[in-house]
Design a protein around this motif. Structure first.
Motif, mmCIF file in Angstrom:
data_model
loop_
_atom_site.group_PDB
_atom_site.id
_atom_site.type_symbol
_atom_site.label_atom_id
_atom_site.label_comp_id
_atom_site.label_asym_id
_atom_site.label_seq_id
_atom_site.Cartn_x
_atom_site.Cartn_y
_atom_site.Cartn_z
ATOM 1 N N MET A 1 0.840 -1.188 0.000
ATOM 2 C CA MET A 1 0.000 0.000 0.000
ATOM 3 C C MET A 1 0.879 1.245 0.000
ATOM 4 S SD MET A 1 -2.836 1.259 2.816
ATOM 5 C CE MET A 1 -4.015 -0.012 2.422
ATOM 6 N N ASN A 2 0.541 2.200 -0.864
ATOM 7 C CA ASN A 2 1.282 3.466 -0.876
ATOM 8 C C ASN A 2 0.508 4.535 -0.105
ATOM 9 O OD1 ASN A 2 -0.780 4.392 -2.606
ATOM 10 N ND2 ASN A 2 0.377 3.741 -4.431
ATOM 11 N N ALA A 3 1.097 5.707 0.001
ATOM 12 C CA ALA A 3 0.514 6.790 0.798
ATOM 13 C C ALA A 3 -0.839 7.228 0.241
ATOM 14 C CB ALA A 3 1.479 7.973 0.847
ATOM 15 N N GLU A 4 -0.981 7.252 -1.074
ATOM 16 C CA GLU A 4 -2.230 7.690 -1.675
ATOM 17 C C GLU A 4 -3.366 6.714 -1.365
ATOM 18 O OE1 GLU A 4 -4.782 10.193 -3.400
ATOM 19 O OE2 GLU A 4 -2.659 10.592 -3.020
ATOM 20 N N THR A 5 -3.061 5.430 -1.469
ATOM 21 C CA THR A 5 -4.080 4.425 -1.151
ATOM 22 C C THR A 5 -4.463 4.501 0.315
ATOM 23 O OG1 THR A 5 -3.218 2.936 -2.850
ATOM 24 C CG2 THR A 5 -4.626 1.956 -1.178
ATOM 25 N N LEU A 6 -3.485 4.662 1.189
ATOM 26 C CA LEU A 6 -3.771 4.792 2.613
ATOM 27 C C LEU A 6 -4.655 6.004 2.881
ATOM 28 C CD1 LEU A 6 -3.361 3.843 5.512
ATOM 29 C CD2 LEU A 6 -1.225 5.161 5.574
ATOM 30 N N LYS A 7 -4.360 7.100 2.196
ATOM 31 C CA LYS A 7 -5.149 8.324 2.364
ATOM 32 C C LYS A 7 -6.607 8.105 1.957
ATOM 33 C CE LYS A 7 -5.273 13.190 0.926
ATOM 34 N NZ LYS A 7 -4.584 14.236 0.127
ATOM 35 N N THR A 8 -6.812 7.422 0.807
ATOM 36 C CA THR A 8 -8.182 7.221 0.308
ATOM 37 C C THR A 8 -8.963 6.251 1.198
ATOM 38 O OG1 THR A 8 -7.471 5.459 -1.200
ATOM 39 C CG2 THR A 8 -7.523 7.697 -2.068
ATOM 40 N N THR A 9 -8.290 5.217 1.717
ATOM 41 C CA THR A 9 -9.001 4.271 2.589
ATOM 42 C C THR A 9 -9.358 4.917 3.929
ATOM 43 O OG1 THR A 9 -6.858 3.349 3.274
ATOM 44 C CG2 THR A 9 -8.068 2.190 1.533
ATOM 45 N N ILE A 10 -8.475 5.734 4.451
ATOM 46 C CA ILE A 10 -8.784 6.449 5.694
ATOM 47 C C ILE A 10 -9.971 7.381 5.483
ATOM 48 C CG2 ILE A 10 -7.945 8.227 7.292
ATOM 49 C CD1 ILE A 10 -5.173 6.931 7.084
ATOM 50 N N ALA A 11 -9.991 8.061 4.335
ATOM 51 C CA ALA A 11 -11.093 8.976 4.033
ATOM 52 C C ALA A 11 -12.421 8.234 3.930
ATOM 53 C CB ALA A 11 -10.799 9.734 2.742
ATOM 54 N N ALA A 12 -12.403 7.079 3.295
ATOM 55 C CA ALA A 12 -13.629 6.286 3.174
ATOM 56 C C ALA A 12 -14.066 5.763 4.533
ATOM 57 C CB ALA A 12 -13.413 5.127 2.209
ATOM 58 N N SER A 13 -13.108 5.384 5.361
ATOM 59 C CA SER A 13 -13.397 4.844 6.687
ATOM 60 C C SER A 13 -14.110 5.874 7.559
ATOM 61 C CB SER A 13 -12.099 4.396 7.354
ATOM 62 O OG SER A 13 -12.327 3.938 8.657
ATOM 63 N N SER A 14 -13.660 7.120 7.470
ATOM 64 C CA SER A 14 -14.197 8.186 8.328
ATOM 65 C C SER A 14 -15.327 8.975 7.674
ATOM 66 C CB SER A 14 -13.063 9.128 8.727
ATOM 67 O OG SER A 14 -12.464 9.686 7.557
ATOM 68 N N LYS A 15 -15.836 8.473 6.560
ATOM 69 C CA LYS A 15 -16.960 9.078 5.824
ATOM 70 C C LYS A 15 -16.601 10.407 5.163
ATOM 71 C CE LYS A 15 -20.840 7.054 8.385
ATOM 72 N NZ LYS A 15 -22.121 7.352 9.062
ATOM 73 N N GLN A 16 -15.301 10.664 5.004
ATOM 74 C CA GLN A 16 -14.905 11.860 4.263
ATOM 75 C C GLN A 16 -15.060 11.641 2.763
ATOM 76 O OE1 GLN A 16 -11.101 13.685 5.769
ATOM 77 N NE2 GLN A 16 -11.125 11.863 7.116
ATOM 78 N N SER A 17 -15.100 10.366 2.346
ATOM 79 C CA SER A 17 -15.336 10.032 0.940
ATOM 80 C C SER A 17 -16.232 8.798 0.898
ATOM 81 C CB SER A 17 -14.022 9.765 0.206
ATOM 82 O OG SER A 17 -13.368 8.629 0.733
ATOM 83 N N VAL A 18 -16.667 8.449 -0.283
ATOM 84 C CA VAL A 18 -17.619 7.356 -0.447
ATOM 85 C C VAL A 18 -16.862 6.033 -0.630
ATOM 86 C CG1 VAL A 18 -19.501 6.443 -1.861
ATOM 87 C CG2 VAL A 18 -19.318 8.909 -1.461
ATOM 88 N N PRO A 19 -17.181 4.989 0.148
ATOM 89 C CA PRO A 19 -16.514 3.696 -0.022
ATOM 90 C C PRO A 19 -16.833 3.066 -1.377
ATOM 91 C CG PRO A 19 -17.695 3.812 2.082
ATOM 92 C CD PRO A 19 -18.133 4.982 1.269
ATOM 93 N N ASP A 20 -15.961 2.157 -1.799
ATOM 94 C CA ASP A 20 -16.204 1.453 -3.064
ATOM 95 C C ASP A 20 -17.428 0.546 -2.955
ATOM 96 O OD1 ASP A 20 -13.897 2.605 -4.067
ATOM 97 O OD2 ASP A 20 -12.637 0.862 -3.594
ATOM 98 N N LEU A 21 -17.582 -0.108 -1.812
ATOM 99 C CA LEU A 21 -18.633 -1.115 -1.630
ATOM 100 C C LEU A 21 -19.125 -1.072 -0.198
ATOM 101 C CD1 LEU A 21 -20.161 -3.772 -2.501
ATOM 102 C CD2 LEU A 21 -18.130 -5.022 -1.712
ATOM 103 N N VAL A 22 -20.435 -1.212 -0.026
ATOM 104 C CA VAL A 22 -21.015 -1.338 1.308
ATOM 105 C C VAL A 22 -21.973 -2.526 1.313
ATOM 106 C CG1 VAL A 22 -22.538 -0.308 3.039
ATOM 107 C CG2 VAL A 22 -20.766 1.086 1.969
ATOM 108 N N ILE A 23 -21.778 -3.438 2.269
ATOM 109 C CA ILE A 23 -22.680 -4.561 2.471
ATOM 110 C C ILE A 23 -23.678 -4.147 3.549
ATOM 111 C CG2 ILE A 23 -22.887 -7.012 3.013
ATOM 112 C CD1 ILE A 23 -21.136 -6.479 0.587
ATOM 113 N N THR A 24 -24.956 -4.125 3.218
ATOM 114 C CA THR A 24 -25.986 -3.692 4.152
ATOM 115 C C THR A 24 -26.853 -4.866 4.593
ATOM 116 O OG1 THR A 24 -27.585 -3.211 2.392
ATOM 117 C CG2 THR A 24 -26.082 -1.446 3.021
ATOM 118 N N ASN A 25 -27.596 -4.655 5.683
ATOM 119 C CA ASN A 25 -28.554 -5.647 6.199
ATOM 120 C C ASN A 25 -27.901 -6.995 6.489
ATOM 121 O OD1 ASN A 25 -30.731 -3.818 5.985
ATOM 122 N ND2 ASN A 25 -30.891 -4.264 3.792
ATOM 123 N N GLY A 26 -26.680 -6.945 6.956
ATOM 124 C CA GLY A 26 -25.986 -8.178 7.314
ATOM 125 C C GLY A 26 -25.739 -8.273 8.811
ATOM 126 N N LYS A 27 -25.510 -9.484 9.284
ATOM 127 C CA LYS A 27 -25.183 -9.731 10.682
ATOM 128 C C LYS A 27 -23.689 -10.040 10.759
ATOM 129 C CE LYS A 27 -29.760 -11.756 11.310
ATOM 130 N NZ LYS A 27 -30.508 -13.030 11.543
#
Length: 578
Positions: A1-27
């Motif tokens: 993982m490079n710095a740019e990828t780390l930056k984008t995943t952190i942003a998606a994690s904290s809702k600063q950006s939109v995640p690639d995929l979200v699994i809903t209604n799961g346990k």
């Protein structure tokens, strides 16, 4: 993982950006606390980046109430035992939820050496199944049989330096460890120098031998067959891999050893599972179902199959549904039956309802020498004669279904013209191991009890660990016909009745695997199973896998190699009659 990828995943994690995929209604199965929570699972760049509420996503998948489980991990497997190469193997196990395996190509290494290991490493690349390939440590397994190639310490070091190896495979030659043999110690030190895992194989070892194993840096073992053996390993800081294969099934015996205090030191492994059993009964998913049926809680069983296995092998990004972990997960309909609805690998869906939904690349071509591995000297009926005395009891190998451990028993035998005569009524069959790698001409002969054949023979070139030709039967003509047939088809298995081949399976890749698609191989296996009835075998277990382990001189108690009857406890060859 490079710095740019780390930056984008952190942003998606904290809702600063939109995640690639979200699994809903799961346990979500929380393997850390053994609880279940209802939450969204957010994924970006192949990683799980969040557990919570994520209303925005580039792609949304409705789990419709299914459980979200980490991908399953097999702690120890010989892919060759499935009789297909890694590419075909992945097509079988990925739809069942197995997404990572710790694989030891020990079997093919005994045929083709370091180059065979390199072939398996290359064949394991770029698949949805993450195959962590170990370097075989004991090729040959012991100096009491003849195999096709060696993998000495220099080769082990070179394979580690090439960068494709995950660790050192099961250390079976325990006398070499205990006596401090230089070649074995150099292999262990090569692994330790790179921080690699070292697999154990502590069959029948006492507590002091276990002390030595652990001191050498061996961290796990899959050979415990009783609850007390498992506890002795746990006491010494080892992980116990609960083996549930085709021939060896240890889960029921080991289950009493697992307590709330020590459960995190147990994981699952299959070791050796034939293709038909993988297809019918599953892999690690089958271990989960059996553990639950025997009384283990559903979440505990899943923890063993995921987080525990990941931690046992230092896989820090696998084994859990949590931020920072690889987005390799399953949708499971029911926990008791562990029915896998969908399989995702690094955020991409690869299987639905037991079927692949993405193509897996074509198999790479194996080296020519592995496709022409039968190099057996001619043998005759005279070679199969076993001299014996009528007035003396014989030492006999007694096998049992579901176990690779044999017993040494003494019984009276039939003798005609100074030679042993098989007696189907007493279930005393002739057992033969023929060297097939370098035309040495060795023919080992013995007597086996426990494979109820009435008229004919079975044969295989899968004979752990040297993989010579092994056959057993009721008459020399059928045994000879069986041996010659597998030589003609360049390795494989066969059923013979009255000297005529009834059915056979070609294993043209090192005499261990088929180059055909796994569905074709499955059909040929079914034909073998049907043919067994023609020679009077009507049991519900696989005699070929039992046969394969009768040649393994590192598993107690009595085995047969190409150089004769071998007592594992004494670690030496012994006569059939004194």
């Amino acid at each position: 993982m490079n710095a740019e990828t780390l930056k984008t995943t952190i942003a998606a994690s904290s809702k600063q950006s939109v995640p690639d995929l979200v699994i809903t209604n799961g346990k979500v199965i929380d393997v850390f606390n053994l609880t279940i929570i209802e939450a969204d699972v957010a994924v970006s760049d192949g990683l799980i980046v969040g557990i919570g509420s994520y209303p925005e996503a580039k792609q949304r998948i409705d789990a419709k109430g299914a459980y979200i489980s980490p991908g399953l991990i097999d702690g120890h497997i010989h892919i060759e035992s499935a009789m297909v190469p890694p590419e075909e193997f992945s097509k079988i196990v990925v739809p069942k939820g197995v997404t990572t395996v710790i694989a030891d190509p020990h079997e093919i290494a005994n045929v083709g050496g370091a180059d065979a290991v390199r072939y398996m490493m290359n064949a394991a690349k770029n698949l949805p199944l993450d195959i962590k390939m170990m370097i075989p440590s004991c090729v040959p397994a012991a100096p009491f049989e003849h195999n096709g190639a060696d993998v000495p310490a220099a080769d082990v070091k070179a394979l580690f330096e090439e960068g494709n190896a995950f660790g050192l495979g099961e250390v079976m030659n325990y006398p070499a460890v205990l006596s401090g043999e230089t070649d074995m110690l150099e292999k262990i030190l090569s692994a330790r120098a790179g921080g690699h895992v070292i697999d154990g194989h502590a069959a029948g070892l006492d507590i002091y031998a276990l002390n030595a194993y652990r001191t050498a840096g061996i961290r796990n073992d899959h050979e415990a067959v009783t609850a007390e053996e498992a506890l002795e390993r746990i006491r010494r800081g080892m992980y116990v891999l609960i083996r549930e294969g085709t021939a060896a099934k240890d889960l029921e015996a080991l289950l009493p050893a697992i307590t709330p205090a020590n459960a995190r030191r147990f994981a699952f492994a299959t070791d050796d599972r034939h293709l038909d059993h993988l297809i019918k009964e599953g892999s690690i998913d089958g271990s989960i179902r059996k553990a639950i049926k025997l009384g283990m809680s559903e979440l505990q069983a899943i923890q063993l199959a995921t987080l525990n296995a990941a931690e046992a092998f230092g896989l820090q990004d696998k084994g859990a549904i949590a931020p920072g972990y690889e987005a390799t997960f399953l949708l499971v309909d029911d926990l008791k039956t562990f029915t896998v609805e969908a399989v995702f690998v690094k955020g991409e869906q690869y299987a639905t309802n037991g079927q692949l939904v993405q193509n897996i690349r074509e198999s790479i071509e194996a080296p020519e020498h592995l496709l022409k591995s039968m190099n057996m000297a001619p043998i005759s009926l005279q070679d199969l004669k076993l001299p014996a005395k009528a007035d003396q009891e014989a030492t006999i190998i007694e096998s049992s279904p579901g176990s690779i451990i044999t017993k040494s028993i003494k019984e009276s035998i039939q003798v005609s013209e100074g030679c042993f005569q098989p007696d189907p009524e007493k279930n005393q069959l002739k057992l033969t191991v023929v060297e097939r790698h370098k035309q040495r001409g060795n023919v080992g002969l013995g007597i086996v009890k426990g494979i109820p054949i009435q008229n004919g023979a079975i044969v295989s070139t899968v004979a752990h660990d040297s993989h010579n030709v092994i056959a057993c039967g009721t008459d020399d003509e059928s045994i000879l016909a069986a041996i010659n047939h597998v030589k003609e088809i360049n390795g494989g298995m066969a059923v013979v009745k009255e000297g005529t081949v009834v059915a056979s399976l070609s294993l043209d890749l090192a005499g261990l695997m088929s180059t055909k698609p796994h569905k074709v191989v499955q059909k040929e296996i079914q034909e073998l199973e049907h043919a067994l009835k023609a020679i009077g075998f009507h049991e519900n277990w696989d005699p070929f896998l039992t046969l394969a382990f009768l040649a393994l001189p590192v598993i107690p108690t009595l085995k047969l190699t190409d150089t004769g009857l071998f007592d594992v406890l004494q670690f030496k060859h012994i006569p059939i009659q004194s």
